[in-house]
Design an enzyme around this catalytic site. Structure first.
Site, mmCIF file in Angstrom:
data_model
loop_
_atom_site.group_PDB
_atom_site.id
_atom_site.type_symbol
_atom_site.label_atom_id
_atom_site.label_comp_id
_atom_site.label_asym_id
_atom_site.label_seq_id
_atom_site.Cartn_x
_atom_site.Cartn_y
_atom_site.Cartn_z
ATOM 1 N N GLY A 1 -7.080 -9.486 1.118
ATOM 2 C CA GLY A 1 -6.805 -10.830 1.589
ATOM 3 C C GLY A 1 -5.859 -10.839 2.768
ATOM 4 O O GLY A 1 -6.136 -11.442 3.813
ATOM 5 N N ASP B 1 0.833 -1.205 0.000
ATOM 6 C CA ASP B 1 0.000 0.000 0.000
ATOM 7 C C ASP B 1 0.865 1.252 0.000
ATOM 8 O O ASP B 1 1.767 1.390 0.836
ATOM 9 C CB ASP B 1 -0.901 0.040 1.233
ATOM 10 C CG ASP B 1 -2.051 -0.953 1.154
ATOM 11 O OD1 ASP B 1 -2.236 -1.565 0.092
ATOM 12 O OD2 ASP B 1 -2.753 -1.121 2.178
ATOM 13 N N GLY C 1 -3.497 3.430 9.094
ATOM 14 C CA GLY C 1 -2.943 2.246 8.454
ATOM 15 C C GLY C 1 -3.969 1.162 8.214
ATOM 16 O O GLY C 1 -5.149 1.285 8.556
ATOM 17 N N LYS D 1 -22.298 3.661 9.024
ATOM 18 C CA LYS D 1 -22.757 4.134 10.328
ATOM 19 C C LYS D 1 -24.053 3.482 10.786
ATOM 20 O O LYS D 1 -24.441 3.608 11.952
ATOM 21 C CB LYS D 1 -22.920 5.656 10.296
ATOM 22 C CG LYS D 1 -21.608 6.408 10.158
ATOM 23 C CD LYS D 1 -21.807 7.901 10.228
ATOM 24 C CE LYS D 1 -20.474 8.640 10.142
ATOM 25 N NZ LYS D 1 -20.650 10.112 10.216
ATOM 26 N N GLY E 1 -13.595 -2.961 6.986
ATOM 27 C CA GLY E 1 -14.353 -4.128 6.553
ATOM 28 C C GLY E 1 -13.576 -5.417 6.716
ATOM 29 O O GLY E 1 -14.140 -6.456 7.104
ATOM 30 N N ASP E 2 -12.280 -5.383 6.437
ATOM 31 C CA ASP E 2 -11.452 -6.581 6.577
ATOM 32 C C ASP E 2 -11.348 -6.999 8.041
ATOM 33 O O ASP E 2 -11.374 -8.191 8.363
ATOM 34 C CB ASP E 2 -10.057 -6.320 6.013
ATOM 35 C CG ASP E 2 -10.091 -5.944 4.545
ATOM 36 O OD1 ASP E 2 -10.971 -6.452 3.823
ATOM 37 O OD2 ASP E 2 -9.245 -5.129 4.115
#
Length: 294
Positions: free
Chosen positions: A40, A12, A281, A217, A245-246
């Site tokens: 992943g 990233d 991060g 939210k 989300g991960d």
């Protein structure tokens, strides 16, 4: 319960900007950070930090050695990640003043995975194991079908969404995870704000799948057959939403592996995601188990 995450591994590059760049516009970035990422790899890190037994499979270039070391430090088994002579996947991330992001992906090793590599990896897994997938690598259809033939359960996060996802054998998925945009895409609905309609459409289209719908939210919903469970977000100061989300997915799956109920799993996953967005991060922002399960 063992998890095999066959998923993306990225480097990233995060640019902090006042606003997301527009066409023809040039912006100065106030900072640049190089870090580990990929949906992943983030989900594997979340699973491992939550205490689950997780193996990550995929492909990186020689420039990705530090990613393998980092995943290993979190407790992820990286013995099924192969190295090749090309580049590791890359993600160029713009993070604006409102802490929203825009991401450009280059597939790199994520697009160089071969079916014979998949076969050799799946030989080590079978009944009782869970395959975790996202939409950032190639041969997803092959992975789904062959994992199911081996008696594995399959959890898929259909992110990032593109129309090609509609051609995947999603009827074979055991746990289908989407946000409102991805859910609307799968449900063939233009309106993304009517999340209840999206949820019900997905339940109808994929009756064999447990549906997890995250709606920012508004929290999250679980749906399977006649069961509906909702959980609110943990409202924390937002610093960076990149891995929210991960983190949610990793902690939800790890909670289920611990024997938690659906409601408890949603609670822990929501708490973990709330902690993650309060930190900068991707992988580094994911909380440890003692922060979530205490």
């Amino acid at each position: 319960m063992r998890f095999l995450n066959y998923g993306s591994v990225n480097i990233d590059l995060i640019f902090t900007v006042d606003h997301i760049v527009k066409g023809g516009e040039t912006l100065q970035s106030t900072s640049l950070t190089r870090s580990a990422g990929g949906k992943g790899a983030n989900q594997s890190a979340a699973l491992a930090k939550a205490g689950a037994t997780v193996f990550h499979a995929g492909k990186v270039g020689r420039d990705g050695d530090f990613l393998l070391q980092l995943l290993t430090s979190y407790g992820v088994d990286v013995s099924h990640i192969r190295t090749y002579d090309g580049a590791t996947g890359q993600a160029l991330i713009q993070l604006d003043a409102n802490k929203q992001n825009a991401i450009i992906l280059y597939s790199g090793g994520n697009g160089a995975i071969a079916t014979d590599e998949i076969d050799r990896t799946l030989e080590h897994f079978g009944f009782g194991d869970v395959l975790v997938l996202q939409n950032e690598i190639v041969h997803i259809d092959y992975l789904i079908k062959n994992a199911k033939r081996r008696g594995m359960k399959v959890c898929m996060n259909v992110a990032p969404f593109d129309p090609s996802a509609l051609s995947l054998p999603l009827e074979l998925i055991d746990i289908l995870v989407v946000n409102e945009i991805e859910g609307a895409g799968l449900a063939d609905m233009r309106q993304t704000s009517d999340y209840k309609a999206i949820l019900e459409r997905l339940v109808t289209r994929y009756p064999a799948s447990e549906i997890l719908l995250t709606i920012g939210k508004q929290g999250c919903w679980y749906a399977f057959k006649d069961l509906r469970v909702h959980h609110d977000i943990y409202d924390t100061p937002v610093v960076d939403t990149t891995a929210a989300g991960d983190t949610f997915i990793g902690y939800y799956l790890a909670s289920i592996a611990r024997g938690c109920s659906i409601r408890q799993a949603l609670q822990y996953a929501s708490k973990a995601a709330g902690l993650a967005v309060s930190r900068p991060g991707a992988m580094a922002s994911i909380p440890l188990a003692e922060e979530v399960f205490s």
